[in-house]
Design an enzyme around this catalytic site. Structure first.
Site, PDB file in Angstrom:
ATOM      1  CG  ASP A 189      -1.056  -1.694  11.702  1.00 21.50           C
ATOM      2  OD1 ASP A 189      -2.266  -1.523  11.505  1.00 21.50           O
ATOM      3  OD2 ASP A 189      -0.516  -2.809  11.666  1.00 21.50           O
ATOM      4  NE  ARG A 246      -5.576  -5.727   5.133  1.00 22.22           N
ATOM      5  CZ  ARG A 246      -5.310  -5.336   6.382  1.00 22.22           C
ATOM      6  NH1 ARG A 246      -4.669  -4.214   6.601  1.00 22.22           N
ATOM      7  NH2 ARG A 246      -5.669  -6.071   7.397  1.00 22.22           N
ATOM      8  NE  ARG A 249      -2.820  -8.919   6.419  1.00 23.67           N
ATOM      9  CZ  ARG A 249      -3.233  -8.725   7.653  1.00 23.67           C
ATOM     10  NH1 ARG A 249      -2.627  -7.886   8.438  1.00 23.67           N
ATOM     11  NH2 ARG A 249      -4.251  -9.405   8.106  1.00 23.67           N
ATOM     12  CG  ASP A 298      -1.150  -4.750   7.824  1.00 24.58           C
ATOM     13  OD1 ASP A 298      -2.323  -4.406   7.911  1.00 24.58           O
ATOM     14  OD2 ASP A 298      -0.688  -5.784   8.335  1.00 24.58           O
TER      15      ASP A 298
END
Length: 198
Positions: free
Chosen positions: A128, A114, A123, A126
């Site tokens: 999160d 990343r 990207r 991700d």
């Protein structure tokens, strides 16, 4: 020589003892966390699955549910200037505190190369943390719940699929938040499937 007369033995600070005690209680009491995944470079489905498998391989973490895959237009960029995203949400049970879970999320991102050089840039992956139990924290390193989760259909739609009764702490039912933002630009990909790790 008794331990007390050994000059190298320092008394353990109380705060450390408290942390250890707290860690012991969390071990028998796993917390539920919601993690959102997105990829718009390379083999997106394979990358999402790889991230799920890497999370499952984390000590103190078990992946309990994996959402359907959604295809989403990238945020904040010129339409057509980047590949679309594949997005999914996983629900995990973990004995890791939020800070350790965040470290693991970053480690998974780094494992897939990343690159964080552009705010809304493409990207590979991700990872999160959307929510951790009912924790509400404005810590700038890890704000909980995720400060923009309530306005992101690509988080709310898959989360709602996997947990229709879900609540976003401080914001209310995910179903209501999703109804407010709508599903524009977020398309379910019924032809794609992510596996729950064995």
């Amino acid at each position: 020589m008794t331990p007390h007369s050994d000059p190298t033995v320092q008394p353990v600070p109380t705060s450390v003892v408290e942390q250890v005690d707290a860690a012991d209680t969390t071990l028998s009491n796993p917390q539920r966390a919601v993690i959102s995944l997105g990829s718009n470079l390379g083999n997106r489905l394979e990358t999402l699955q790889g991230a799920i498998d890497a999370l499952e391989d984390t000590p103190g973490l078990r992946v309990k549910a994996v959402s359907p895959v959604y295809e989403t237009e990238p945020w904040g960029v010129e339409p057509g200037s980047q590949p679309s995203y594949f997005n999914a949400v996983v629900v995990v049970k973990t004995t890791l505190p939020p800070s350790s879970l965040l470290e693991r999320a970053h480690a998974v991102e780094e494992a897939f190369d990343r690159v964080r050089d552009e705010r809304w840039g493409p990207r590979t992956i991700d990872v999160d943390i959307v929510a951790y139990a009912d924790v509400v924290s404005d810590d700038p390193v890890l704000t909980l719940p995720h400060p923009r989760a309530h306005e992101r259909a690509f988080v709310l739609a898959p989360w709602h699929d996997v947990d229709p009764e879900a609540q976003l702490a401080g914001r209310g039912p995910v179903a209501d938040l999703l109804a407010d933002v709508g599903r524009d630009g977020v398309a379910p990909r019924a032809d794609l499937e992510l596996r729950l790790p064995e």
